[in-house]
Design a protein around this motif. Structure first.
Motif: not given
Length: 211
Positions: A17-18, A105-113
């Protein structure tokens, strides 16, 4: 705040995550919260909390120990009492639910973003939900998931170790088993049955649809 079974995917997402330097994010299980004061302090100081309301212990902790009126509490999916939690101040957003329903993984990153953009920094970008099929046939050697048996059978018969006279064994499992950290067990099962002499069709989805 997540249940233990999802920590592998969530941990990998956080490692990749960035976020802007001013945004501090972390994740905890209920066991972390019980044992680690630093976890409790981090949650208490957080302005926004994302919680898996399917676990009652997490809900009870938020309601009992936090001033919900001073925070934004997002639920990632449904609970036994969504209306009751909404009355307490929990937010049920369909986009967050969609990200989490298609756990990756990608969906969790985008959820947080998405949450960060909405609550803290409009400059933060996020991607669309990467949706998983409701039903499919999986094999570790295939580049894609097959949507029907004819498609899968055509591919399977081209494999080097295909045995035309062998019995075909069907396996049913949940799509969540294909997540990072869990798919190795599915791969191992398929390999062992194939080594035992079976042709394997491993399907995920609702039992009636699979059959």
């Amino acid at each position: 705040m997540v249940i233990y079974g999802d920590t592998c995917v969530v941990n990998k997402a956080f490692n990749e995550l960035e976020l802007p330097d001013k945004i501090k994010a972390d994740f905890f299980t209920f066991a972390d919260i019980e044992k680690d004061k630093k976890a409790r302090d981090f949650i208490a100081s957080s302005e926004v909390i994302i919680v898996d309301v399917m676990m009652q212990d997490l809900n009870d902790y938020v309601i009992t120990n936090l001033d919900i009126d001073q925070k934004r509490i997002y639920a990632v999916r449904g609970s036994r009492d969504d209306k009751g939690l909404q009355a307490q101040g929990f937010i049920f957003d369909p986009l967050i639910s969609s990200y989490f329903k298609n756990l990756s993984v990608n969906n969790i990153k985008n959820l947080i973003r998405w949450v960060v953009q909405k609550e803290f920094d409009p400059a933060v970008t996020f991607g669309k939900v990467e949706k998983k099929p409701n039903i499919g046939i999986y094999h570790y050697g295939a580049e894609t998931i097959s949507s029907n048996y004819e498609e899968y059978s055509k591919w399977y018969k081209k494999r080097k170790n295909y045995r035309p006279d062998a019995a075909r064994l069907g396996i049913m499992f949940f799509s969540s088993s294909l997540m990072t950290g869990q798919v190795d067990a599915v791969n191992y099962t398929i390999k062992k049955f194939e080594q035992a002499g079976f042709n394997v069709t491993a399907c995920f989805g609702r039992d009636a649809d699979i059959l």
